[in-house]
Design a protein around this motif. Structure first.
Motif, PDB file in Angstrom:
ATOM      1  N   PRO A 158       0.840  -1.206   0.000  1.00 33.35           N
ATOM      2  CA  PRO A 158       0.000   0.000   0.000  1.00 33.35           C
ATOM      3  C   PRO A 158       0.873   1.252   0.000  1.00 33.35           C
ATOM      4  CG  PRO A 158      -0.803  -1.591   1.606  1.00 33.35           C
ATOM      5  CD  PRO A 158       0.509  -2.117   1.114  1.00 33.35           C
ATOM      6  N   ASP A 159       0.306   2.368  -0.434  1.00 29.13           N
ATOM      7  CA  ASP A 159       1.080   3.604  -0.550  1.00 29.13           C
ATOM      8  C   ASP A 159       1.646   4.071   0.784  1.00 29.13           C
ATOM      9  OD1 ASP A 159       0.579   3.671  -3.247  1.00 29.13           O
ATOM     10  OD2 ASP A 159      -1.186   4.964  -3.054  1.00 29.13           O
ATOM     11  N   ARG A 160       0.899   3.814   1.861  1.00 26.96           N
ATOM     12  CA  ARG A 160       1.339   4.265   3.176  1.00 26.96           C
ATOM     13  C   ARG A 160       1.204   3.133   4.178  1.00 26.96           C
ATOM     14  NH1 ARG A 160      -1.317   9.768   5.066  1.00 26.96           N
ATOM     15  NH2 ARG A 160       0.277   9.430   6.657  1.00 26.96           N
ATOM     16  N   ILE A 161       2.220   3.011   5.043  1.00 29.02           N
ATOM     17  CA  ILE A 161       2.196   2.050   6.140  1.00 29.02           C
ATOM     18  C   ILE A 161       2.482   2.833   7.411  1.00 29.02           C
ATOM     19  CG2 ILE A 161       3.327   0.048   7.173  1.00 29.02           C
ATOM     20  CD1 ILE A 161       3.783  -1.057   4.412  1.00 29.02           C
ATOM     21  N   PRO A 162       1.626   2.746   8.417  1.00 29.58           N
ATOM     22  CA  PRO A 162       1.802   3.575   9.616  1.00 29.58           C
ATOM     23  C   PRO A 162       3.126   3.275  10.320  1.00 29.58           C
ATOM     24  CG  PRO A 162       0.154   1.852   9.981  1.00 29.58           C
ATOM     25  CD  PRO A 162       0.455   1.856   8.519  1.00 29.58           C
ATOM     26  N   GLY A 163       3.834   4.345  10.648  1.00 26.56           N
ATOM     27  CA  GLY A 163       5.059   4.201  11.432  1.00 26.56           C
ATOM     28  C   GLY A 163       6.225   3.600  10.694  1.00 26.56           C
ATOM     29  N   ALA A 164       6.203   3.611   9.352  1.00 27.38           N
ATOM     30  CA  ALA A 164       7.296   3.002   8.594  1.00 27.38           C
ATOM     31  C   ALA A 164       7.489   3.728   7.261  1.00 27.38           C
ATOM     32  CB  ALA A 164       7.025   1.521   8.351  1.00 27.38           C
ATOM     33  N   PRO A 165       8.625   4.393   7.053  1.00 34.50           N
ATOM     34  CA  PRO A 165       8.895   4.982   5.739  1.00 34.50           C
ATOM     35  C   PRO A 165       9.000   3.886   4.675  1.00 34.50           C
ATOM     36  CG  PRO A 165      10.495   5.723   7.392  1.00 34.50           C
ATOM     37  CD  PRO A 165       9.712   4.622   8.009  1.00 34.50           C
ATOM     38  N   ILE A 166       8.639   4.224   3.438  1.00 34.30           N
ATOM     39  CA  ILE A 166       8.768   3.310   2.305  1.00 34.30           C
ATOM     40  C   ILE A 166       9.727   3.951   1.303  1.00 34.30           C
ATOM     41  CG2 ILE A 166       7.593   2.093   0.442  1.00 34.30           C
ATOM     42  CD1 ILE A 166       5.045   2.174   2.083  1.00 34.30           C
ATOM     43  N   ILE A 167      10.819   3.244   0.980  1.00 32.29           N
ATOM     44  CA  ILE A 167      11.856   3.760   0.094  1.00 32.29           C
ATOM     45  C   ILE A 167      11.928   2.883  -1.144  1.00 32.29           C
ATOM     46  CG2 ILE A 167      14.315   4.296  -0.135  1.00 32.29           C
ATOM     47  CD1 ILE A 167      14.403   4.590   2.913  1.00 32.29           C
ATOM     48  N   ASP A 168      11.903   3.499  -2.316  1.00 31.26           N
ATOM     49  CA  ASP A 168      12.022   2.764  -3.565  1.00 31.26           C
ATOM     50  C   ASP A 168      13.488   2.442  -3.813  1.00 31.26           C
ATOM     51  OD1 ASP A 168      12.206   2.068  -6.397  1.00 31.26           O
ATOM     52  OD2 ASP A 168      10.156   2.808  -6.556  1.00 31.26           O
ATOM     53  N   ALA A 169      13.780   1.164  -4.048  1.00 28.79           N
ATOM     54  CA  ALA A 169      15.163   0.734  -4.241  1.00 28.79           C
ATOM     55  C   ALA A 169      15.812   1.417  -5.438  1.00 28.79           C
ATOM     56  CB  ALA A 169      15.218  -0.785  -4.415  1.00 28.79           C
ATOM     57  N   MET A 170      15.012   1.810  -6.439  1.00 30.58           N
ATOM     58  CA  MET A 170      15.584   2.446  -7.624  1.00 30.58           C
ATOM     59  C   MET A 170      16.276   3.755  -7.282  1.00 30.58           C
ATOM     60  SD  MET A 170      15.188   0.377 -10.067  1.00 30.58           S
ATOM     61  CE  MET A 170      15.815   1.485 -11.335  1.00 30.58           C
ATOM     62  N   THR A 171      15.847   4.420  -6.205  1.00 27.86           N
ATOM     63  CA  THR A 171      16.487   5.680  -5.810  1.00 27.86           C
ATOM     64  C   THR A 171      17.818   5.439  -5.116  1.00 27.86           C
ATOM     65  OG1 THR A 171      15.398   5.738  -3.638  1.00 27.86           O
ATOM     66  CG2 THR A 171      14.202   6.698  -5.500  1.00 27.86           C
ATOM     67  N   LEU A 172      18.136   4.189  -4.789  1.00 24.56           N
ATOM     68  CA  LEU A 172      19.366   3.863  -4.063  1.00 24.56           C
ATOM     69  C   LEU A 172      20.397   3.155  -4.939  1.00 24.56           C
ATOM     70  CD1 LEU A 172      17.786   2.407  -0.784  1.00 24.56           C
ATOM     71  CD2 LEU A 172      18.245   4.793  -1.352  1.00 24.56           C
ATOM     72  N   MET A 173      20.077   2.907  -6.213  1.00 24.40           N
ATOM     73  CA  MET A 173      20.941   2.081  -7.049  1.00 24.40           C
ATOM     74  C   MET A 173      22.327   2.679  -7.255  1.00 24.40           C
ATOM     75  SD  MET A 173      18.939   0.305 -10.238  1.00 24.40           S
ATOM     76  CE  MET A 173      20.464  -0.191 -11.031  1.00 24.40           C
ATOM     77  N   GLN A 174      23.344   1.838  -7.101  1.00 18.37           N
ATOM     78  CA  GLN A 174      24.728   2.173  -7.362  1.00 18.37           C
ATOM     79  C   GLN A 174      25.372   0.995  -8.092  1.00 18.37           C
ATOM     80  OE1 GLN A 174      26.837   3.240  -3.773  1.00 18.37           O
ATOM     81  NE2 GLN A 174      25.019   4.187  -2.870  1.00 18.37           N
ATOM     82  N   PRO A 175      26.552   1.186  -8.674  1.00 15.73           N
ATOM     83  CA  PRO A 175      27.246   0.046  -9.275  1.00 15.73           C
ATOM     84  C   PRO A 175      27.645  -0.960  -8.208  1.00 15.73           C
ATOM     85  CG  PRO A 175      28.190   2.134 -10.019  1.00 15.73           C
ATOM     86  CD  PRO A 175      27.274   2.447  -8.884  1.00 15.73           C
ATOM     87  N   SER A 176      27.588  -2.225  -8.531  1.00 17.90           N
ATOM     88  CA  SER A 176      27.979  -3.280  -7.609  1.00 17.90           C
ATOM     89  C   SER A 176      29.455  -3.174  -7.276  1.00 17.90           C
ATOM     90  CB  SER A 176      27.687  -4.648  -8.229  1.00 17.90           C
ATOM     91  OG  SER A 176      28.290  -5.678  -7.479  1.00 17.90           O
TER      92      SER A 176
END
Length: 425
Positions: A158-176
């Motif tokens: 769901p778009d929102r979960i109480p008491g827990a941020p939701i972070i999209d992994a695509m915003t964290l991508m780096q080279p291995s």
């Protein structure tokens, strides 16, 4: 926001915030009495119907069942720093639920050829990392700077979960941090495509091009960061830990026996399980701890078992249900030596200067591990997490260009699908 303290808290949130149902309406969908549902939501009774059936009735699309199952992990498992998962089946949206008592921590993760690193501030209910698609049969490894728990699930949250941020992994991508011909081929193939599709990925694309240039032009490439750090493991099986996790998962001995048969084909009765958990006698089936570990979703944290020992070249098969950590102990009469590991159409060479213990993740139990070594090389192969093992998950190489191209195509599809879902969200 009060933290979720039981699966009942999760169920009540899903009923009220996600579905907008009264207890009477929800109980009717589940075909139970409203009083039974009330006891579940208040944590007075464990949920007594199969979570998959509950998920279907309440339109969970796998998410609800996985959340209800994962909620119990902090009560059933010790906190740790390295958490892993091998997703099988087709590419689907996936998520990781991270919880830790630490107010701040650093997350470092690798999934195939992608790396993620982020400072996090978990809320009362932790933090979620989501991926809009997955690469089938590719191990996910997350390391936390402080001990905590990480559970993995399927479906679009769901778009929102109480008491827990939701972070999209695509915003964290780096080279291995991995190095080698396959990663270079991936970088060369994907860099321009990433740059063309998303300005947010330009930094990744530039890093990939630079890495390829260093490799092609023969410039010195620094040693990659050792990844992952030495995983936690166990020295011996503690049967009390199985009882603790089973109870936390809300499974009776009968339900545990049924689940064990369904998921592993291991048929045992309640009395056998009771004797095992209370450390009475030895189980008739030596594989019972491993089967229980799998059925409880412990990912090798409860059991480490040797399957076979030998010398020279040989093949070793795994239990048909095992997708997770394996280990290899190796030594050579001459002191130093090398061994080649073959996993279907992938292989890896490992050189050692003395007795050595390494670990990896196996994602297709129908494929045996083939060991190619001199007769002077002694080895033992097992499943589960064993203390002191060094990871060799990185560095596997495809045997043919066709295999490499197929794998690259699967990775590209997953990345672009995840990017499209992030854009459309």
């Amino acid at each position: 926001m009060a933290p979720w303290l039981s699966s009942g808290d999760v169920l009540r949130w899903w009923r009220t915030d996600v579905l907008g149902l009264t207890q009477q309406e929800c109980a009717a969908l589940l075909n139970v009495r409203p009083s039974a549902l009330s006891n579940w939501e208040r944590g007075r009774r464990a949920i007594s119907i199969d979570l998959r059936d509950l998920d279907t009735a309440l339109k969970g699309e796998h998410v609800l069942a996985d959340l209800l199952w994962a909620e119990s992990s902090p009560r059933g498992l010790e906190p740790g720093q390295l958490w892993t998962k091998v997703f099988s089946g087709p590419s689907q949206p996936r998520w990781m639920w991270l919880r830790s008592p630490a107010p701040r921590l650093t997350l470092v993760g690798e999934w195939g050829v992608a790396r993620m690193e982020q400072e996090l501030e978990p809320g009362p209910n932790g933090v979620f990392i989501t991926a809009g698609a997955s690469v089938p049969d590719s191990p996910v490894l997350f390391h936390l700077s402080e001990p905590g728990w990480a559970d993995f699930g399927t479906g679009a949250l769901p778009d929102r979960i109480p008491g827990a941020p939701i972070i999209d992994a695509m915003t964290l991508m780096q080279p291995s941090s991995a190095d080698g011909a396959f990663v270079d081929l991936f970088s060369l193939s994907l860099a321009d495509k990433l740059a063309a599709r998303s300005k947010d990925i330009l930094e990744l694309a530039e890093a990939a091009r630079e890495k390829v240039a260093d490799y092609v032009e023969g410039r010195a490439v620094p040693e990659p960061t050792r990844w992952p750090p030495e995983p936690e493991g166990i020295e011996e099986v503690d049967r009390r830990r199985f009882a603790r996790l089973r109870t936390a998962r809300g499974l009776s001995l009968m339900a545990m026996a049924d689940r064990l048969t369904e998921l592993t084909g291991t048929a045992v009765g309640r009395d056998t399980l009771r004797r095992f958990e209370t450390d009475i006698g030895r189980p008739h089936d030596r594989m019972l701890p491993v089967a229980l570990d799998h059925a409880l979703g412990a990912e090798g944290r409860l059991a480490a078992l040797e399957l076979r020992a030998g010398r020279g070249s040989e093949a070793v098969s795994f239990p048909r249900y095992w997708r997770g950590p394996i280990w290899l102990r190796v030594a050579d009469e001459r002191g130093a030596g090398r061994i080649i590991l073959r996993r279907g159409q992938w292989h890896r060479e490992y050189r050692f200067d003395g007795p050595s213990l390494v670990s990896a993740h196996w994602f297709d139990p129908s494929v045996p591990i083939r060991l190619v070594a001199e007769r002077t090389t002694r080895w033992a192969v097992g499943v589960g997490r064993i203390a002191g093992a060094t990871s060799i998950d990185q560095g596997w190489t495809p045997t043919t260009m066709e295999v490499a191209q197929e794998s690259l195509a699967a990775i590209e599809r997953a990345i672009f699908t995840a990017m499209d879902r992030q854009r459309d969200a």
